[in-house]
Design a protein around this motif. Structure first.
Motif, mmCIF file in Angstrom:
data_model
loop_
_atom_site.group_PDB
_atom_site.id
_atom_site.type_symbol
_atom_site.label_atom_id
_atom_site.label_comp_id
_atom_site.label_asym_id
_atom_site.label_seq_id
_atom_site.Cartn_x
_atom_site.Cartn_y
_atom_site.Cartn_z
ATOM 1 N N SER A 24 34.039 -3.159 -1.332
ATOM 2 C CA SER A 24 34.137 -4.260 -2.290
ATOM 3 C C SER A 24 32.752 -4.587 -2.833
ATOM 4 O O SER A 24 31.739 -4.397 -2.145
ATOM 5 C CB SER A 24 34.748 -5.506 -1.642
ATOM 6 O OG SER A 24 33.889 -6.024 -0.650
ATOM 7 N N THR A 26 30.724 -7.470 -5.861
ATOM 8 C CA THR A 26 30.880 -8.687 -6.652
ATOM 9 C C THR A 26 29.983 -8.614 -7.882
ATOM 10 O O THR A 26 28.810 -8.255 -7.785
ATOM 11 C CB THR A 26 30.505 -9.929 -5.824
ATOM 12 O OG1 THR A 26 31.401 -10.037 -4.711
ATOM 13 C CG2 THR A 26 30.606 -11.193 -6.665
ATOM 14 N N VAL A 28 28.762 -11.069 -11.074
ATOM 15 C CA VAL A 28 28.700 -12.482 -11.430
ATOM 16 C C VAL A 28 27.845 -12.656 -12.685
ATOM 17 O O VAL A 28 26.894 -11.910 -12.906
ATOM 18 C CB VAL A 28 28.072 -13.299 -10.271
ATOM 19 C CG1 VAL A 28 27.776 -14.735 -10.692
ATOM 20 C CG2 VAL A 28 28.990 -13.293 -9.060
ATOM 21 N N GLN A 34 32.566 -11.595 -19.125
ATOM 22 C CA GLN A 34 33.530 -11.679 -18.032
ATOM 23 C C GLN A 34 34.905 -11.081 -18.341
ATOM 24 O O GLN A 34 35.435 -10.315 -17.525
ATOM 25 C CB GLN A 34 33.689 -13.140 -17.589
ATOM 26 C CG GLN A 34 34.563 -13.314 -16.352
ATOM 27 C CD GLN A 34 34.638 -14.769 -15.911
ATOM 28 O OE1 GLN A 34 33.971 -15.649 -16.476
ATOM 29 N NE2 GLN A 34 35.439 -15.043 -14.905
ATOM 30 N N GLU A 38 36.454 -8.060 -16.075
ATOM 31 C CA GLU A 38 37.698 -8.296 -15.344
ATOM 32 C C GLU A 38 38.739 -7.238 -15.672
ATOM 33 O O GLU A 38 39.417 -6.717 -14.783
ATOM 34 C CB GLU A 38 38.239 -9.687 -15.672
ATOM 35 C CG GLU A 38 37.466 -10.818 -15.018
ATOM 36 C CD GLU A 38 37.967 -12.195 -15.431
ATOM 37 O OE1 GLU A 38 37.688 -13.162 -14.698
ATOM 38 O OE2 GLU A 38 38.629 -12.306 -16.490
ATOM 39 N N ILE A 53 36.926 -5.327 -6.607
ATOM 40 C CA ILE A 53 35.801 -5.740 -7.443
ATOM 41 C C ILE A 53 36.019 -7.194 -7.831
ATOM 42 O O ILE A 53 36.922 -7.523 -8.602
ATOM 43 C CB ILE A 53 35.671 -4.840 -8.693
ATOM 44 C CG1 ILE A 53 35.440 -3.391 -8.260
ATOM 45 C CG2 ILE A 53 34.533 -5.328 -9.590
ATOM 46 C CD1 ILE A 53 35.548 -2.388 -9.381
ATOM 47 N N ASN A 54 35.216 -8.053 -7.280
ATOM 48 C CA ASN A 54 35.316 -9.492 -7.500
ATOM 49 C C ASN A 54 34.456 -9.871 -8.702
ATOM 50 O O ASN A 54 33.239 -9.682 -8.681
ATOM 51 C CB ASN A 54 34.854 -10.231 -6.244
ATOM 52 C CG ASN A 54 34.892 -11.733 -6.405
ATOM 53 O OD1 ASN A 54 35.680 -12.271 -7.181
ATOM 54 N ND2 ASN A 54 34.030 -12.419 -5.676
ATOM 55 N N VAL A 55 35.084 -10.389 -9.750
ATOM 56 C CA VAL A 55 34.370 -10.741 -10.978
ATOM 57 C C VAL A 55 34.379 -12.260 -11.148
ATOM 58 O O VAL A 55 35.432 -12.889 -11.115
ATOM 59 C CB VAL A 55 35.009 -10.079 -12.213
ATOM 60 C CG1 VAL A 55 34.207 -10.413 -13.474
ATOM 61 C CG2 VAL A 55 35.099 -8.571 -12.022
ATOM 62 N N GLN A 56 33.194 -12.833 -11.333
ATOM 63 C CA GLN A 56 33.049 -14.277 -11.506
ATOM 64 C C GLN A 56 32.168 -14.571 -12.710
ATOM 65 O O GLN A 56 31.357 -13.735 -13.118
ATOM 66 C CB GLN A 56 32.425 -14.909 -10.253
ATOM 67 C CG GLN A 56 33.206 -14.681 -8.971
ATOM 68 C CD GLN A 56 32.454 -15.193 -7.755
ATOM 69 O OE1 GLN A 56 31.533 -16.001 -7.868
ATOM 70 N NE2 GLN A 56 32.832 -14.725 -6.576
ATOM 71 N N VAL A 72 24.584 -10.590 -4.940
ATOM 72 C CA VAL A 72 25.710 -9.857 -5.504
ATOM 73 C C VAL A 72 25.254 -8.437 -5.815
ATOM 74 O O VAL A 72 24.052 -8.133 -5.759
ATOM 75 C CB VAL A 72 26.244 -10.528 -6.792
ATOM 76 C CG1 VAL A 72 26.788 -11.915 -6.500
ATOM 77 C CG2 VAL A 72 25.147 -10.600 -7.859
ATOM 78 N N THR A 239 29.179 0.448 -6.505
ATOM 79 C CA THR A 239 28.482 -0.173 -7.637
ATOM 80 C C THR A 239 28.135 0.873 -8.688
ATOM 81 O O THR A 239 28.377 0.676 -9.893
ATOM 82 C CB THR A 239 27.196 -0.872 -7.169
ATOM 83 O OG1 THR A 239 27.517 -1.828 -6.163
ATOM 84 C CG2 THR A 239 26.503 -1.571 -8.326
#
Length: 283
Positions: A24, A26, A28, A34, A38, A53-56, A72, A239
């Motif tokens: 995983s 992230t 940001v 974004q 996403e 894949i955490n998108v903020q 991140v 990544t």
């Protein structure tokens, strides 16, 4: 025989993740970028089972500071790292994944479709306070800004305000919230990435030039920025794979253009961190 099938089944399941299972990362930062990240993350996860894949959001300032601190794996930014005070750009690696045009938007009821760049500047510095001063309705101007730290705001102010002091006005972290406020507030004006423009707001032309992708590619529309995905050093593992996926021709064609962004390969000019614009060399 059953034992063989069981072993084969385990091997098959392990292969479905293409070696990425359980990984995983992230990403940001930039709210303008974004939606694209996403969408790309969702597709990537579909193609590579077992990864996340955490998108903020949080804005460009957050993205750059978080990647600098190694908090991140990817920091999304509307700005070159060199443009942001407190960021050591030499420790970051820039991956330009798209270009975004930024346009002023107004409540549809203001009665204005076109402004000069000087008129737009004076709206945001508070020198123009009523839309009738620029040929519109008799309505007070209500300025809505993005929050400090927003790359969209920095880009807008760089090319529109040109070092003039902006009017103190309400600020919003979210581009979506900016659009919602402008749509529902008589006399409101702000600015958003092209991809956020919808029928609830009016995108304004400048000096007779409309905010279109084609005008951005030639710099006829000057309010634009690269969309950067920064890594701390050269990326590795998941990544690296995701950044490569974002920049792949198939992703650029399938997602970038269709979501309202401009592929970097479509640009006919190049711009550096100092704002210098040159014709792009033939590829």
């Amino acid at each position: 025989m059953l034992g063989f099938l069981a072993v084969a089944g385990v091997a098959l399941l392990a292969g479905c993740g293409r070696g990425d299972s359980g990984q995983s990362i992230t990403a940001v930062g930039s709210s303008a970028l974004q939606p694209l990240v996403e969408a790309a993350a969702e597709q990537y996860q579909t193609d590579h089972l077992g990864v996340f894949i955490n998108v903020q959001g949080g804005g460009t300032g957050t993205g750059l500071s978080q990647i600098q601190q190694r908090a991140v794996e990817i920091g999304n930014s509307d700005l070159f790292a060199e443009e942001k005070p407190g960021i050591n750009a030499k420790k970051l690696v820039d991956h330009r994944v798209a270009v975004v045009g930024i346009t002023p938007i107004a409540n549809p009821g203001v009665g204005v479709r076109n402004l000069s760049i000087v008129q737009l500047r004076r709206l945001f510095t508070g020198e123009i306070t009523n839309w009738k001063q620029v040929g519109g309705k008799d309505l007070p101007v209500v300025v809505v800004n993005r929050a400090q730290g927003s790359g969209t705001r920095t880009t807008f102010e760089k090319w529109v305000l040109q070092d003039r002091q902006p009017l103190a006005a309400q600020e919003q972290d979210s581009t979506g919230m900016v659009r919602s406020i402008v749509a529902s507030t008589p006399g409101a004006v702000s600015y958003v990435a092209f991809s956020y423009v919808d029928d609830t707001v009016k995108a304004l032309a400048l000096n007779g030039v409309t905010p279109t992708d084609q005008h951005v590619t030639t710099n006829a529309w000057p309010i634009w920025s690269y969309e950067h995905m920064y890594t701390r050093g050269q990326p590795t593992g998941l990544t690296k794979d995701f950044v490569t996926y974002m920049m792949a021709p198939s992703t650029q064609k399938r997602l970038v253009a269709k979501m309202g962004y401009i592929p970097v390969t479509s640009m006919k000019v190049e711009r550096d961190a100092a704002g210098n614009v040159v014709q792009k060399a033939a590829e």
